[in-house]
Each structure stands twice: as structure tokens, then as C-alpha cells.
Design an enzyme around this catalytic site. Sequence first.
Site: not given
Length: 161
Positions: A42, A92, A18, A130
Site C-alpha cells: 500500500k 476503531r 497500538h 498512524s
Amino acid sequence: MTKTGVYPGTFDPITNGHLDVIKRALKIFDELIVAVAMSSYKKTPIFTVEERVHFIAQTTKDLKNLKVEVFDGLLVNFIKEKKAVAIVRGLRAVSDYEFELQLAHANRRLFRDIETVFLMPSEEYSFLSSSLVKEIAYFGGSVKSLVPPIVEKALRNKFKK
């Protein structure tokens, strides 16, 4: 006219990936707002929104033209309120692209004037998330090279066994 970008996320927790995106986005925009999502449909974050904001503020305190703010609800409403010109997202892998493309189209449908800027992570962070950090920390692995020191300490304390 100031060009403001918004980098949204739960940042639960913020990772070195990040931070890489933040630093690179600051080269593109006059101002960057790291928009910390209050909650997510979520999942329940392991850190409070206050903790997440604190981690980001502490690890970015030396960066100019950066703000850390909390938002709740639709991102496009926050974008309009801040008069931002773009949403910044990290990509990514191809799997990220498919999901992020859907979000970009949905955001554009809700607010026609918004752009989404995708930034690829530096190679060393291309695998980092994360969720992965939390899993490694939960099982006692070292996350020292993956997160800022303040986050590493908080994760160790959170998952003490």
C-alpha cells in the site's frame, strides 16, 4: 499448550492505541508476538523496519510474554511458522470492521485453523491511527498524547522544517 496470538501491522509508527491493544491482548494470550510487516504493497513506511521494531521493543520492554518480530510475505505463513492460534486486530469503527472482516475471511481461506480476535480500542484511542499521527506531526502539531515519547522525538526529527 501455549496459546500464542499475533498482532500484525506496519506500526509506522506505533501509537498509544497500538499499545492499548497489545496490553489487552496479553490478558487473553499466554504469549503475544507483535509482527512488524517488512513492507506493504500500500505505501512506503516513513520509518525503517529496524526503527519500527526498536520503537516497539523500547515501549514494551516491561511487558512479559511479548516478542517483537519482523515478517515479510503472507501473514498466514508467519502464523503457521510460529504455531499461533489467533490474529489480533484492533477495530476503531464500522469502516475498520468491513475491511478487517474481509482480511479475516481471506486468512481463514488460506489457513483454516486460524482465528481472528477483534479488540475495540479504549475510548480515548478510538480515533487514533498512524496516518493521523504522521499528518499531525508533519504539519507541526503536537502528538505527545498520541504516541510514546521515543516516537514523538523521532517524528519531530523526521519532520523538522
